[in-house]
Scaffold this motif. Sequence first.
Motif, mmCIF file in Angstrom:
data_model
loop_
_atom_site.group_PDB
_atom_site.id
_atom_site.type_symbol
_atom_site.label_atom_id
_atom_site.label_comp_id
_atom_site.label_asym_id
_atom_site.label_seq_id
_atom_site.Cartn_x
_atom_site.Cartn_y
_atom_site.Cartn_z
ATOM 1 N N CYS A 120 18.008 -32.158 18.351
ATOM 2 C CA CYS A 120 17.467 -30.908 18.913
ATOM 3 C C CYS A 120 15.936 -30.926 18.911
ATOM 4 O O CYS A 120 15.304 -30.115 19.577
ATOM 5 C CB CYS A 120 17.977 -29.710 18.124
ATOM 6 S SG CYS A 120 19.768 -29.533 18.222
ATOM 7 N N HIS A 180 19.325 -30.393 11.028
ATOM 8 C CA HIS A 180 20.167 -30.248 12.221
ATOM 9 C C HIS A 180 21.528 -29.700 11.811
ATOM 10 O O HIS A 180 22.062 -30.065 10.762
ATOM 11 C CB HIS A 180 20.343 -31.594 12.927
ATOM 12 C CG HIS A 180 21.117 -31.494 14.204
ATOM 13 N ND1 HIS A 180 22.493 -31.543 14.241
ATOM 14 C CD2 HIS A 180 20.707 -31.302 15.482
ATOM 15 C CE1 HIS A 180 22.893 -31.405 15.499
ATOM 16 N NE2 HIS A 180 21.829 -31.258 16.272
ATOM 17 N N GLU A 181 22.083 -28.868 12.666
ATOM 18 C CA GLU A 181 23.334 -28.178 12.329
ATOM 19 C C GLU A 181 24.472 -29.120 11.967
ATOM 20 O O GLU A 181 25.191 -28.887 10.993
ATOM 21 C CB GLU A 181 23.768 -27.304 13.507
ATOM 22 C CG GLU A 181 22.990 -26.029 13.623
ATOM 23 C CD GLU A 181 23.008 -25.232 12.351
ATOM 24 O OE1 GLU A 181 24.070 -24.697 11.985
ATOM 25 O OE2 GLU A 181 21.969 -25.155 11.692
ATOM 26 N N CYS A 197 16.016 -26.279 16.174
ATOM 27 C CA CYS A 197 17.408 -26.181 15.742
ATOM 28 C C CYS A 197 17.546 -25.020 14.745
ATOM 29 O O CYS A 197 16.595 -24.676 14.028
ATOM 30 C CB CYS A 197 17.856 -27.507 15.129
ATOM 31 S SG CYS A 197 19.656 -27.623 14.996
ATOM 32 N N ASP A 198 18.733 -24.447 14.713
ATOM 33 C CA ASP A 198 18.988 -23.127 14.135
ATOM 34 C C ASP A 198 18.140 -22.713 12.928
ATOM 35 O O ASP A 198 17.510 -21.663 12.943
ATOM 36 C CB ASP A 198 20.448 -23.031 13.701
ATOM 37 C CG ASP A 198 21.418 -23.092 14.868
ATOM 38 O OD1 ASP A 198 21.013 -23.497 15.974
ATOM 39 O OD2 ASP A 198 22.590 -22.730 14.676
ATOM 40 N N THR A 216 17.678 -27.884 22.045
ATOM 41 C CA THR A 216 18.576 -27.015 21.279
ATOM 42 C C THR A 216 19.731 -26.526 22.153
ATOM 43 O O THR A 216 19.679 -26.639 23.386
ATOM 44 C CB THR A 216 17.805 -25.803 20.731
ATOM 45 O OG1 THR A 216 17.223 -25.105 21.832
ATOM 46 C CG2 THR A 216 16.720 -26.225 19.763
ATOM 47 N N CYS A 217 20.749 -25.970 21.522
ATOM 48 C CA CYS A 217 21.952 -25.530 22.241
ATOM 49 C C CYS A 217 21.586 -24.621 23.411
ATOM 50 O O CYS A 217 20.688 -23.782 23.305
ATOM 51 C CB CYS A 217 22.906 -24.826 21.290
ATOM 52 S SG CYS A 217 23.702 -25.988 20.161
ATOM 53 N N ALA A 260 19.840 -20.936 17.692
ATOM 54 C CA ALA A 260 18.536 -21.500 18.057
ATOM 55 C C ALA A 260 17.871 -20.679 19.159
ATOM 56 O O ALA A 260 16.703 -20.312 19.058
ATOM 57 C CB ALA A 260 18.701 -22.948 18.501
HETATM 58 FE FE1 FES Z 1 20.603 -27.735 17.064
HETATM 59 FE FE2 FES Z 1 22.560 -26.150 18.259
HETATM 60 S S1 FES Z 1 22.772 -27.910 16.983
HETATM 61 S S2 FES Z 1 20.424 -25.909 18.207
#
Ligand code: FES
Length: 580
Positions: A63, A94-95, A131-132, A203-204, A210
């Motif tokens: 991300c 990172h998630e 990222c989140d 990012t997502c 995020a």
């Molecule tokens: Fe990084 Fe969704 S996994 S923003």
Amino acid sequence: MPKKPATPPSDPAGLKKNLTSYGDNEFSLFLRKAFIKGAGYTDTALDRPVIGIANTGSAYNPCHGNMAQLMEAVKRGVMLAGGLPMDFPTISIHESFTFPTSMYLRNLMAMDTEEMIRAQPMDAVVLIGGCDKTVPAQLMGAASAGIPAIELITGSMLTGSHRSERVGACTDCRRYWGKYRADEIDDQEISDVNQQLVASVGTCSVMGTASTMACIAEALGMTIPGGATPPAVTADRMRIAELTGAQAVQMAKTHLTIDKILTADAFENAMRVLLAIGGSTNGIVHLAAIAGRVGLDIDLKGLDRMGRETPVLLDLKPSGQHYMEDFHKAGGMATLLRQLKPLLKLNALTVTGRTLGEEIERAGPGFEQEVVKPIDSPIYPQGGIAVLYGNLAPAGAIIKQSAAHPDLMEHEGRAVVFENAADLAARIDTDDLDVNKDDVLILKNIGPKGAPGMPEAGYIPIPRKLAIQGIKDIVRISDGRMSGTAFGTIVLHVTPESAIGGPLAHVRNGDRIRLSVKSREISLLVSNADLKKRALENPVASPTAERGYQKLFLDTVTQADKGVDFDFMRAARTKGSIPR
Ligand code: FES
């Protein structure tokens, strides 16, 4: 005419800041300069305002995969504005690359960010996150460090295409995985879609955590106007990076410290935006943590009141149909803020030194588009998030009503209890699980201390025996969190959590549970006397650990309503609550 001597700054600046303690400051500076000159710097460069840049590039964090380009653009901006850019690494989270969950490490990243800002000489700092957990961690750390700070978002990924259907992480990840679990698609198709869900770095691409935190950072006034939405791989994103670097120099020169931006009004604007974008429920936890760093509490009842008068305007997945790149093409946050203007605190200051109201004016009149709805014709009449109370959640729980099934918002059902995540994994897909579509799934021990780290396990999967019957939603309740990309009638953040003896700990199979989003109620239909008896029969010991970060975490982490920050990291004094 003799030149008037410049007034010496009251505080040391540039390389003279935060000198290493050798008992002789002049020697400390001499030594510092000697070492940095070893890297080829001249005195002219070293006399400039120093702009620290928090570099969160990591092979483990796709991300942030555009970090090298962002860094180059930020440095260009800093140098064009007369500053000296100095990047430094911090933790990057990172998630899907962090065990047990990214939230477990958010506070560590906040501490890392704060202490690196405090320890090293810098007149302002650019925080690069995306990222989140990274953006909230950086804002928490910078809020505590107190110097001028500006956030740069890495930007969203591009969307992909699977058999002519547009797809993006991670609402579509969950949707396709649900199809696979229900035997609607085969191994080949799930493998094919896996190649397409993440079409680039960034990012997502939906309104997950995020994107929510990117919009919140802009609403707080912490980014360059328009900084929330440009996708990661675009020229717009690089221009924002250059502008961010340049603005950091201005902030250093004018001592525009973060406390002047992170005010109660700014947080109220952020809460308003969180509701209007149908933002991730995680946004509340992170906002509570950031606010706690400046001595402010988020009043959940007040958030709920705001929600009743704030419609969801943004038509993005999972509440709507579009993706972040569409939001950017529709004008980004300026388009949204223009619609929300009557509900905003327009005098809140931003990193530009201008107010939010001034920035909305500067963004111009807007244009016709389909992603941000007019305030009188929203995609959902109330804010995306409702706050629930009742004997099951005396200190509150939340539901993302804009992503819930309308038929389940008023519901009473029989509890089907899972004691923890392992119990859930072992039994959810078994044929002998006693469950039907009207039941309420309960998952315990995934709160801040329970898992630990309050993982995003609140999106309890539909039991396989129901999924293959075509059941797509069922009421689910836990003390955990849920990814902002998920959808369903899911009650989260039940507080106090079960691992410290909250009422959720004492729910048993077959108990009746009542959910009423209309009356903001989540109740266990068991008498208080019976609940007390259960608590005496099965006392709960709060978890701890023998050593290390886990011990620090378990001994000091707060509950969801306080942001899951460490209690000792909050501001020493509470100044009030938001909304006021
Ligand atoms: Fe990084 Fe969704 S996994 S923003």
